[in-house]
Design an enzyme around this catalytic site. Structure first.
Site, short mmCIF file in Angstrom:
data_model
loop_
_atom_site.label_atom_id
_atom_site.label_comp_id
_atom_site.label_asym_id
_atom_site.label_seq_id
_atom_site.Cartn_x
_atom_site.Cartn_y
_atom_site.Cartn_z
CG ASP A 42 46.38 28.79 41.87
OD1 ASP A 42 45.62 29.70 41.47
OD2 ASP A 42 46.54 28.53 43.07
NE ARG A 70 49.49 30.70 42.19
CZ ARG A 70 50.44 30.08 42.87
NH1 ARG A 70 51.63 29.95 42.35
NH2 ARG A 70 50.21 29.58 44.05
NE ARG A 108 45.33 34.72 39.02
CZ ARG A 108 45.54 33.90 40.03
NH1 ARG A 108 45.21 32.62 39.94
NH2 ARG A 108 46.09 34.35 41.14
CE LYS A 133 41.43 31.72 41.47
NZ LYS A 133 41.55 30.93 42.66
#
Length: 185
Positions: free
Chosen positions: A109, A183, A140, A136
């Site tokens: 993260d 995120r 990402r 995720k």
């Protein structure tokens, strides 16, 4: 898992671990005082800001003995040239950030914050061990690669790593794509 079992034990619940199995017999939780610590994942945004602006930022309420893996982000910033004192990060004033090679498999993260700081370092950095970021809320790694390219930052992505050719120069304007991922936002 370590964080969850530690909280359960704080409330008087006995948890036995046998290899990859956990045994929890029926038992009552005991009322007790518990202080909820700050979120180290979210704290990385502020520590990264200190690193790239050469400022000093303190994030309270993350104990030194926290089990949150993203608190290790401060150690990464130290390797990049920041000063770290407890939960305070001081970005470098008289020098540029240093590139690093790091395995972030245990604190994924923090990868987005790390990547931003690495983009401002003077040289090539590499994050490895993060293939699971593709699974995720969004991919990402792919989204970081896309956004960096649009910002004028050269990156190379594999299925498990991201290499960033950092430079402490101004970036070109671009509205980043978040992929509806908290995120990434």
């Amino acid at each position: 898992i370590a964080m969850t079992t530690a909280i359960m034990q704080h409330f008087g619940v006995q948890v036995q671990r046998r290899g990859r199995s956990f045994i929890i017999k029926p038992q009552p939780y005991k009322p007790t005082r518990y202080v909820i610590e700050g979120d180290a994942s979210s704290a990385t945004y502020w520590w990264a800001l200190a690193a790239i602006t050469g400022s000093c930022i303190t994030v309270d309420n993350i104990p030194a003995d926290t089990l949150q893996p993203d608190a290790r982000f401060k150690k990464l910033l130290q390797h990049m040239g920041c000063q770290v004192q407890g939960n305070t990060v001081i970005g470098p004033w008289a020098s540029t950030l240093k590139p690093v090679q790091v395995n972030m498999s245990d604190y994924p993260d923090a990868v987005m914050s790390a990547a931003i700081v690495m983009a401002r370092a003077n040289g090539t950095s590499r994050i490895r061990g993060v293939g699971h970021l593709a699974h995720k809320e969004t991919d990402r790694l792919a989204l970081l690669h896309k956004n960096f390219k649009a910002l004028g930052i050269s990156t190379r992505r594999t299925s498990t790593s991201l290499t960033i050719a950092g430079h402490p120069k101004a970036l070109r304007p671009y509205t980043v794509t978040t992929g509806n991922d908290h995120r990434m936002a």
